[in-house]
Design a protein around this motif. Structure first.
Motif, PDB file in Angstrom:
ATOM      1  N   ASN A 281      -1.000  11.766  -4.376  1.00 34.75           N
ATOM      2  CA  ASN A 281      -0.941  11.325  -2.984  1.00 34.75           C
ATOM      3  C   ASN A 281      -2.315  10.944  -2.456  1.00 34.75           C
ATOM      4  O   ASN A 281      -2.463   9.971  -1.714  1.00 34.75           O
ATOM      5  N   ALA A 282      -3.340  11.715  -2.830  1.00 34.61           N
ATOM      6  CA  ALA A 282      -4.695  11.409  -2.375  1.00 34.61           C
ATOM      7  C   ALA A 282      -5.162  10.075  -2.966  1.00 34.61           C
ATOM      8  O   ALA A 282      -5.734   9.234  -2.249  1.00 34.61           O
ATOM      9  N   TYR A 283      -4.933   9.870  -4.265  1.00 30.54           N
ATOM     10  CA  TYR A 283      -5.282   8.590  -4.873  1.00 30.54           C
ATOM     11  C   TYR A 283      -4.526   7.449  -4.191  1.00 30.54           C
ATOM     12  O   TYR A 283      -5.083   6.363  -3.959  1.00 30.54           O
ATOM     13  N   TYR A 284      -3.266   7.698  -3.888  1.00 29.43           N
ATOM     14  CA  TYR A 284      -2.433   6.676  -3.240  1.00 29.43           C
ATOM     15  C   TYR A 284      -3.033   6.256  -1.903  1.00 29.43           C
ATOM     16  O   TYR A 284      -3.123   5.070  -1.582  1.00 29.43           O
TER      17      TYR A 284
ATOM     18  N   LEU B 184       6.029   7.605  -7.500  1.00 30.54           N
ATOM     19  CA  LEU B 184       5.603   6.727  -8.584  1.00 30.54           C
ATOM     20  C   LEU B 184       6.112   5.311  -8.330  1.00 30.54           C
ATOM     21  O   LEU B 184       5.397   4.324  -8.548  1.00 30.54           O
ATOM     22  N   GLY B 185       7.360   5.215  -7.857  1.00 27.58           N
ATOM     23  CA  GLY B 185       7.899   3.903  -7.491  1.00 27.58           C
ATOM     24  C   GLY B 185       7.090   3.240  -6.395  1.00 27.58           C
ATOM     25  O   GLY B 185       6.814   2.038  -6.441  1.00 27.58           O
ATOM     26  N   ASN B 186       6.673   4.021  -5.387  1.00 29.22           N
ATOM     27  CA  ASN B 186       5.840   3.471  -4.319  1.00 29.22           C
ATOM     28  C   ASN B 186       4.515   2.959  -4.856  1.00 29.22           C
ATOM     29  O   ASN B 186       4.043   1.888  -4.479  1.00 29.22           O
ATOM     30  N   ALA B 187       3.899   3.739  -5.751  1.00 27.71           N
ATOM     31  CA  ALA B 187       2.603   3.340  -6.309  1.00 27.71           C
ATOM     32  C   ALA B 187       2.741   2.060  -7.135  1.00 27.71           C
ATOM     33  O   ALA B 187       1.899   1.159  -7.044  1.00 27.71           O
ATOM     34  N   TYR B 188       3.788   1.982  -7.945  1.00 28.59           N
ATOM     35  CA  TYR B 188       4.012   0.768  -8.723  1.00 28.59           C
ATOM     36  C   TYR B 188       4.201  -0.431  -7.801  1.00 28.59           C
ATOM     37  O   TYR B 188       3.676  -1.521  -8.054  1.00 28.59           O
TER      38      TYR B 188
ATOM     39  N   VAL C  88       9.323   4.065   2.496  1.00 27.28           N
ATOM     40  CA  VAL C  88       9.218   5.428   2.997  1.00 27.28           C
ATOM     41  C   VAL C  88       8.496   6.255   1.957  1.00 27.28           C
ATOM     42  O   VAL C  88       8.806   6.188   0.785  1.00 27.28           O
ATOM     43  N   GLU C  89       7.525   7.030   2.368  1.00 26.81           N
ATOM     44  CA  GLU C  89       6.716   7.802   1.432  1.00 26.81           C
ATOM     45  C   GLU C  89       6.922   9.285   1.644  1.00 26.81           C
ATOM     46  O   GLU C  89       7.147   9.740   2.757  1.00 26.81           O
TER      47      GLU C  89
END
Length: 217
Positions: A63-66, A96-100, A213-214
């Motif tokens: 989450n922090a990296y995101y 992971l889907g959000n990051a991708y 949505v995260e």
């Protein structure tokens, strides 16, 4: 030293280590709440140096990296968190889907959202985000098809004009363009994946996939 004394010392050491991890998690959480994501990441990495399989630290580090827009590192943390035993595996798949998606890899985002839905069919946010991406893909495909049709019609018209050079003008019927008609099959397929809970996404159909949505730690 007796056997019981050795056990007691071991238990005290384990308890102290657990207290240290909890303290680092709380500290990281406070930094995160204050939007000091780099400091939060330092707290989580301190845990991971000694406990590389700590799922909560992995998840929070993701989450922090995101939040720092470092999506490749976020993906790595979420992948590791999803592979560990614990109650954050499904949420890690979702994030992971959000990051991708933020990194521009929509195909992997789709697969991650699907995995999150399979793990928890009640996850409305995962269904919501997956539907938005599929709708966008369908709209892009429709727009491309319309453009191809327009280009073909233009080529045909140019050819017709070439053939009619030197001849008397004739009436011609314009081809009808079917642009703007959105195929609903993609949305129907997504809804079928979650029919166990009969979820239907509310809100505007014009909402863009940017508005994902995260899930936080």
């Amino acid at each position: 030293m007796s056997k019981w004394s050795v056990c007691l010392v071991f238990l005290l050491a384990v308890t102290a280590a657990q207290a240290g991890v909890r303290g680092q998690l709380r500290q990281g959480g406070q930094f995160y709440e204050d939007q000091k994501y780099g400091s939060a990441l330092n707290s989580y990495n301190t845990i991971l140096k000694k406990h590389p399989d700590n799922q909560r630290a992995l998840f929070n580090a993701g989450n922090a990296y995101y939040r720092l827009n470092e999506y490749t590192q976020a993906e790595e943390m979420y992948q590791k968190a999803a592979s560990e035993e614990g109650d954050l595996s499904q949420s890690a798949l979702y994030n992971l889907g959000n990051a991708y998606y933020r990194a521009g890899n929509t195909e992997k985002a789709i697969e991650s959202y699907k995995a999150a839905i399979l793990d928890n069919p009640q996850d409305k946010e995962a269904v919501h985000n997956l539907q938005l991406i599929l709708q966008q893909q369908q709209q892009n495909q429709d727009n491309q098809n319309n453009q191809d049709n327009q280009d073909q019609n233009s080529d045909n018209q140019n050819q017709q004009n070439d053939n009619n050079k030197g001849q008397a003008p004739q009436d011609s019927q314009q081809n009808q363009d079917k642009s703007g008609q959105l195929d609903k099959n993609a949305a129907d397929r997504v809804m079928a994946m979650a029919k166990e809970n009969e979820y239907r996404r509310s809100g505007s159909s014009n909402q863009q996939p940017d508005q994902t949505v995260e899930k936080d730690w």
